[in-house]
Design a protein around this motif. Structure first.
Motif, short mmCIF file in Angstrom:
data_model
loop_
_atom_site.label_atom_id
_atom_site.label_comp_id
_atom_site.label_asym_id
_atom_site.label_seq_id
_atom_site.Cartn_x
_atom_site.Cartn_y
_atom_site.Cartn_z
N LEU A 125 2.12 1.82 -3.45
CA LEU A 125 1.03 2.32 -4.29
C LEU A 125 0.54 3.70 -3.84
O LEU A 125 -0.29 4.31 -4.52
N ARG A 126 1.03 4.14 -2.68
CA ARG A 126 0.61 5.40 -2.08
C ARG A 126 -0.90 5.41 -1.84
O ARG A 126 -1.58 6.42 -2.04
N ASP A 127 -1.41 4.27 -1.40
CA ASP A 127 -2.85 4.09 -1.16
C ASP A 127 -3.17 4.36 0.30
O ASP A 127 -3.35 3.44 1.10
N ARG A 128 -3.25 5.62 0.62
CA ARG A 128 -3.51 6.04 1.99
C ARG A 128 -4.87 5.55 2.48
O ARG A 128 -5.03 5.14 3.63
N GLY A 129 -5.86 5.55 1.60
CA GLY A 129 -7.20 5.11 1.97
C GLY A 129 -7.22 3.66 2.42
O GLY A 129 -7.87 3.31 3.41
N ALA A 130 -6.51 2.81 1.70
CA ALA A 130 -6.46 1.39 2.06
C ALA A 130 -5.77 1.21 3.42
O ALA A 130 -6.20 0.39 4.23
N GLU A 147 -3.10 13.62 1.81
CA GLU A 147 -3.57 14.16 0.51
C GLU A 147 -4.33 15.43 0.71
O GLU A 147 -4.90 15.74 1.67
N TYR A 188 0.82 -1.21 0.00
CA TYR A 188 0.00 0.00 0.00
C TYR A 188 0.86 1.26 0.00
O TYR A 188 0.51 2.25 -0.63
#
Length: 67
Positions: free
Chosen positions: A15-20, A67, A12
């Motif tokens: 992928l820079r998927d802060r929401g996950a 973000e 994560y």
């Protein structure tokens, strides 16, 4: 602690998927809350593992700028 949580968090972060990561953190915190109301068993080992996982997730979140 399970290596799988570290791998998931690292994925994560890449992928820079802060929401996950935030969802994963929320889920772990809910599990910790539920364990506090468990009766009939000793949840200390599970609480320790989830606490360690929360630390790993929080470290991953710290690596991603808000973000």
């Amino acid at each position: 602690m399970s290596r799988s949580v570290e791998l998931i968090v690292n994925g994560y972060v890449r992928l820079r998927d802060r929401g996950a990561l935030e969802d994963l953190l929320s889920h772990r915190r809910e599990l910790l809350s539920q364990l506090s109301s468990v009766t009939g068993i000793d949840p200390r080992q599970a609480v320790e593992q989830i606490t360690q996982e929360i630390s790993v997730i929080e470290a991953g979140l710290a690596m991603i700028a808000p973000e």
